[in-house]
Enzyme design. Structure first.
Site, mmCIF file in Angstrom:
data_model
loop_
_atom_site.group_PDB
_atom_site.id
_atom_site.type_symbol
_atom_site.label_atom_id
_atom_site.label_comp_id
_atom_site.label_asym_id
_atom_site.label_seq_id
_atom_site.Cartn_x
_atom_site.Cartn_y
_atom_site.Cartn_z
ATOM 1 C CE LYS A 183 -2.130 -0.018 1.793
ATOM 2 N NZ LYS A 183 -1.290 -0.932 1.008
ATOM 3 C CD GLN A 207 -1.752 -2.415 -2.378
ATOM 4 O OE1 GLN A 207 -1.593 -1.333 -1.798
ATOM 5 N NE2 GLN A 207 -2.002 -3.529 -1.696
ATOM 6 C CG ASP A 266 4.151 -0.776 2.150
ATOM 7 O OD1 ASP A 266 3.435 -0.516 3.141
ATOM 8 O OD2 ASP A 266 3.686 -1.178 1.071
#
Ligand code: NAP
Length: 271
Positions: free
Chosen positions: A40, A84, A107
């Site tokens: 990422k 995460q 996200d």
């Protein structure tokens, strides 16, 4: 393509004096999570973004994780952030995600973002399902009136996928299957579009797929043979009209969607 478009938008913001920043919070040292987070950051930097890597030890408390998120909420250099998942045992990933400022929810997993998705509004959409929608759009795959069977109902993939495929304008007829579904193969064999988000290596094989179906394999399973999906690729590819590989399919588009959300959040912040 998406990444180029994101890079162009980042450059436009830079010309206006606004840099775009993505922050990640990684708790512990799970090797798979470390790989995802590194990829990422690499992708963010390639797109011209600043990337901020916040690691916390594996024995971090819930309070420490949430305090870190709150710091990043206040940091003007951070336009988008992710925690995460999964967090180490004993920590509550949902609560950590709920601490994220919805305006920075890269996200698209905050309850506010998911609520807006259910209302067919909002712009920060869950990265994996929206990456899948980009794949369908890119390959001009018709969805209207098609039967889409989604195997899996997690809030991360299955549920938002159902909302996106069943939304007005996309117009698939959606069936959501899960571990209590009876005679799964009878359903998957009818699917024009089959999305497998289960977390079991090679769980669906060619005999369970309709000839010509579009098969989206979300699964990422670590096995002795390396990374494999939830679909047995070798048998499925003989039957499917189109199929995404693992690795190199949905995972790539998840990262692209994460970057697209981050630049959208930055644009929103300056508008
Ligand atoms: P999850 O939260 O564990 O959900 C798995 C889903 O599969 C659940 O809804 C479960 O049903 C269902 N399931 C389990 N066994 C089943 C069975 N025998 N028959 C039918 N359904 C069954 O997993 P997730 O977070 O959605 O992730 C799924 C997979 O996608 C994992 O391999 C993950 O690593 C991968 N993933 C990939 C990406 C990417 O970027 N490519 C992103 C996220 C996740 P119940 O609800 O009844 O338990």
């Amino acid at each position: 393509m998406v990444r180029q478009e994101v890079a162009d938008r980042v450059a436009t913001l830079k010309d206006r004096g606004k840099s775009v920043g993505l922050a990640t919070v990684l708790v512990g040292e799970d090797p798979a999570s470390q790989v995802y987070v590194r990829s990422k950051h690499r992708a963010a930097e390639k797109a011209g973004m600043l990337s901020f890597d916040h690691g916390l030890p594996g024995d971090a408390t819930q309070q420490m994780v949430e305090d870190k998120v709150r710091d990043l909420n206040r940091d003007p250099a951070v336009d988008g952030m992710i925690v995460q998942l999964p967090l180490p045992a004993g920590l509550d990933g949902n609560r950590a995600v709920e601490t994220i400022d919805p305006a920075k929810d890269a996200d698209g997993l905050h309850p506010y973002s998911l609520g807006l998705l259910a209302l067919e509004r909002g712009f920060l959409r869950p990265a994996t399902p929206s990456g899948i929608m980009r794949i369908l759009q890119h390959y001009d795959i018709a969805t209207s009136g098609k039967l889409a069977v989604i195997v899996g109902r997690s809030f991360l993939v299955g549920k938002p996928m159902a909302l996106l495929l069943g939304a007005k304008g996309v117009d698939a007829t959606v069936v959501q299957a899960h571990s209590r579904t009876k005679d799964l193969a009878a359903l998957t064999k009818k699917a024009d579009i089959l999305v497998a988000a289960i977390g079991r290596p090679g769980f669906i094989d060619g005999s369970q797929i309709k000839r010509g179906a579009v098969v989206i394999d979300v699964g990422i399973n670590r096995t002795d043979e390396g990374l494999v999906g939830d679909v047995d690729f070798d048998s499925a590819v003989k039957v499917a009209g189109a199929i995404t590989p693992v690795p190199g399919g949905v995972g790539i588009m998840t990262v692209a969607s994460l970057l697209a959300n981050t630049v959208a959040a930055a644009e929103h912040a300056v508008s």
